[in-house]
Scaffold this active site. Structure first.
Site, PDB file in Angstrom:
ATOM      1  N   ASP A   1      -9.732 -22.778 -43.546  1.00  0.00           N
ATOM      2  CA  ASP A   1      -9.701 -23.106 -44.683  1.00  0.00           C
ATOM      3  C   ASP A   1      -8.374 -22.776 -45.453  1.00  0.00           C
ATOM      4  O   ASP A   1      -7.996 -21.662 -45.546  1.00  0.00           O
ATOM      5  CB  ASP A   1     -10.901 -23.065 -45.566  1.00  0.00           C
TER       6      ASP A   1
ATOM      7  N   ASP B   1      -9.942 -27.770 -41.155  1.00  0.00           N
ATOM      8  CA  ASP B   1     -11.238 -27.362 -41.495  1.00  0.00           C
ATOM      9  C   ASP B   1     -11.489 -27.817 -43.082  1.00  0.00           C
ATOM     10  O   ASP B   1     -11.154 -28.789 -43.429  1.00  0.00           O
ATOM     11  CB  ASP B   1     -11.616 -26.030 -41.335  1.00  0.00           C
TER      12      ASP B   1
ATOM     13  N   ASP C   1     -14.061 -23.110 -49.088  1.00  0.00           N
ATOM     14  CA  ASP C   1     -15.131 -22.755 -48.594  1.00  0.00           C
ATOM     15  C   ASP C   1     -15.888 -21.443 -49.529  1.00  0.00           C
ATOM     16  O   ASP C   1     -15.141 -20.766 -49.554  1.00  0.00           O
ATOM     17  CB  ASP C   1     -15.539 -22.348 -47.030  1.00  0.00           C
TER      18      ASP C   1
ATOM     19  N   ARG D   1     -18.120 -33.913 -48.731  1.00  0.00           N
ATOM     20  CA  ARG D   1     -18.287 -32.454 -49.053  1.00  0.00           C
ATOM     21  C   ARG D   1     -17.387 -32.326 -50.581  1.00  0.00           C
ATOM     22  O   ARG D   1     -16.552 -31.424 -50.611  1.00  0.00           O
ATOM     23  CB  ARG D   1     -17.865 -31.594 -48.226  1.00  0.00           C
TER      24      ARG D   1
END
Length: 432
Positions: free
Chosen positions: A214, A253, A257, A310
Site C-alpha cells: 500500500d 494493493d 490500510d 473500499r
C-alpha cells in the site's frame, strides 16, 4: 555494487549518498513551534479520533538536530533511522523515487514469469489448490527483495511533510508500524507497483492475482494524522496493466490500510483517486484479539474520486465518516463496505454518481452489522442511503443504528456544500 545519482554525482551503494546528502535544516530553540512552520503544526483538539487521549503532535517538539530536509528515498530512510524516537520533522522536497530499480533487479535467479504462467495455468493446475512449487518459491523470494527496497518504516513522534512543489513519493510504501504519534501531510503518494503478484486460483470462482504494498499502512499504531495528501496510481492505472488467465494482472494493493489494532487515527482533507481497493480499516474477520475495541478512525473532508471500492471497507472499528466527497465513474462498485462488527457512522457526505449508477450501490453488506447513515446527499438530493440499499437488495437488508455517536468533530459543513468545499481544499497542493 549498484550505483545511483546523488546530487549530480554517481556513487556506489546507498550509504554514501545518504551520508553525503542528509541535510539538517532546523533552527535552534522552539520559536518555530508557534510560528508559520507547517512542520510544527499539531492536530487540533477535537479534530477526530487522533485527537483523543494524548492527542497527536508528531515531531512538533523537535530540536534543530532532528529537523531534516530530504530529496531522495535513501535520505528519507536515513532520517527515519536517525535519532531513535526523539521528536523529528522530515521535510520532503521534490519527488522521491523509491523504485528506481527495475523488476529484473529484484528477481531471484531462476524466476521467470513465462514459466510461472505455464506452471500455474488453470488448464494445467486447476482451481482447487493454491499454487506451490519452484516458481512460486522464487516469486516469493523476489517479492521479499522488492519489499526490502520499497518499504520505509516511520518512527514514533515524527512529522513528515511535503515542502515546495511536487513533494511526494513514487513507488514507496510508508510503514507506520507499532508506534505512537505520527503526522503525514502534504505528500503526493503514487502507489507502488508489485513486480511479483501471486496467482491464487482459489480466490473467487475463476481465481485472482493478488499484490502487496500500500502507499501507506497504519499497522498497530496509535495517534496518527494523515492530512492533505494525494493518493494516486499516477502513471500506472489499472487500465495499463496486462491480463493473464482472463484476470487483470493486479499490481496494486490499497492506497491506505489501517489494520492490526491501529487506533486513534484522523484522515482529513486527502484525495484518493483512480484506484480499485482503496482504503481498508481492519483486514480480517478473525482479528478480534487485536482489533476489538480499536480501529477508531475519523474520515472527514476527503475526496474519493474515480474509485471502484473500499472508501472505506470497515471491520470492528468505530469509524466516523463525515463531510467527504465521492465522485464516481462507470467503474464504481461501492463506497462504504459494512464488514464484521463494523460500527460505521456516515453523515453529511456528498455523492456524485454517473447516469445509470443508483444510490443503492453506495453501501455494500459484507456482514450483517448496523450502520448509521444520515444527512447524506446524492447528486445534490438528500438521500437515505440505507433505504436506497435495502430497496436494491431486499434479500439481504442492512440495519440502521451503529450504536454510538461521534463527538470529536470541529468543522461540519452542510452536505450540499461538501462537493465544492472539498474540491477547493483537499489534496497535497492545497496544504497551507
Amino acid at each position: 555494487m549498484s550505483t545511483q545519482k546523488c546530487h549530480g554525482r554517481v556513487i556506489s551503494g546507498l550509504v554514501g549518498c545518504t551520508a553525503l546528502a542528509l541535510v539538517v535544516t532546523g533552527t535552534a530553540g522552539t520559536a518555530q513551534a508557534h510560528g508559520h512552520d507547517a512542520g510544527r503544526r499539531t492536530l487540533a483538539s477535537g479534530d477526530g479520533w487522533a485527537s483523543a487521549t494524548t492527542g497527536t503532535t508528531g515531531g512538533a517538539a523537535a530540536d534543530a538536530a532532528h529537523v531534516y530536509t530530504v530529496t531522495t528515498w535513501a535520505e528519507l530512510k536515513a532520517a527515519f533511522a536517525s535519532g531513535g524516537t526523539a521528536p523529528k520533522i522530515i521535510k520532503v522536497r521534490g519527488t522521491l523515487d523509491a523504485d528506481g530499480s527495475t523488476c529484473d533487479d529484484f528477481a531471484a535467479d531462476g524466476y521467470d514469469l513465462d514459466q510461472y504462467l505455464a506452471d500455474y495455468d488453470p488448464a494445467v493446475w486447476g482451481y482447487e489448490n493454491e499454487v506451490s512449487g519452484e516458481q512460486e518459491d522464487l516469486r516469493a523470494a523476489s517479492a521479499t527483495a522488492q519489499a526490502k527496497a520499497i518499504k520505509a518504516t516511520v518512527p514514533a513522534n515524527t512529522t513528515i511533510i511535503g515542502v515546495g512543489k511536487n513533494a511526494g513519493i513514487v513507488g514507496g510504501s510508508l510503514q507506520i508500524t507499532g508506534v505512537d504519534n505520527v503526522i503525514v501531510r502534504g505528500l503526493t503518494l503514487e502507489s507502488p507497483l508489485d513486480c511479483f503478484p501471486q496467482w491464487d486460483p482459489t480466490d473467487g470462482d475463476t481465481g485472482n492475482w493478488n499484490s502487496e504494498y500500500d502507499a501507506a499502512v497504519v499497522y498497530g499504531s496509535t495517534h496518527v494524522w494523515l492530512d492533505h495528501n494525494t493518493f494516486t496510481d499516477g502513471d500506472h492505472p489499472d487500465s495499463t496493466l496486462p491480463t493473464y488467465y482472463g484476470r487483470i494482472y493486479q499490481q496494486h494493493d490499497g492506497e491506505l490500510d489501517i489494520v492490526k489494532g491501529a487506533d486513534y487515527v484522523t484522515v482529513s482533507w486527502n484525495v484518493f483517486e483512480d484506484h480499485d481497493k482503496t482504503l481498508m480499516i481492519g483486514n480480517s474477520d478473525s482479528a478480534a484479539a487485536t482489533d476489538e475495541g480499536k480501529l477508531r478512525v475519523t474520515l472527514h473532508h476527503n475526496l474519493f474520486k474515480n474509485l471502484v471500492e473500499r472508501a472505506p471497507r470497515v471491520r470492528f472499528g468505530q469509524v466516523d465518516a463525515y463531510n467527504n466527497s465521492y465522485v464516481a465513474n462507470a467503474d464504481y462498485g461501492y463506497s462504504f463496505g459494512i464488514g464484521f462488527k463494523s460500527q460505521l457512522y456516515a453523515e453529511k457526505n456528498a455523492f456524485t454518481l454517473p447516469h445509470g449508477v443508483g444510490a443503492g450501490s453506495i453501501l455494500y453488506r459484507w456482514n450483517d452489522y448496523p450502520v448509521t447513515a444520515k444527512g447524506n446527499v446524492v447528486n445534490g438530493v438528500g438521500t437515505d442511503l440505507i433505504a436506497a440499499y435495502n430497496t436494491a437488495n431486499a434479500a439481504a437488508p442492512l440495519r440502521s443504528g451503529a450504536g454510538w455517536t461521534p463527538e470529536l468533530r470541529l468543522r461540519v459543513d452542510p452536505a450540499k456544500a461538501v462537493s465544492r468545499v472539498v474540491a477547493q481544499g483537499a489534496g497535497a497542493p492545497r496544504l497551507r
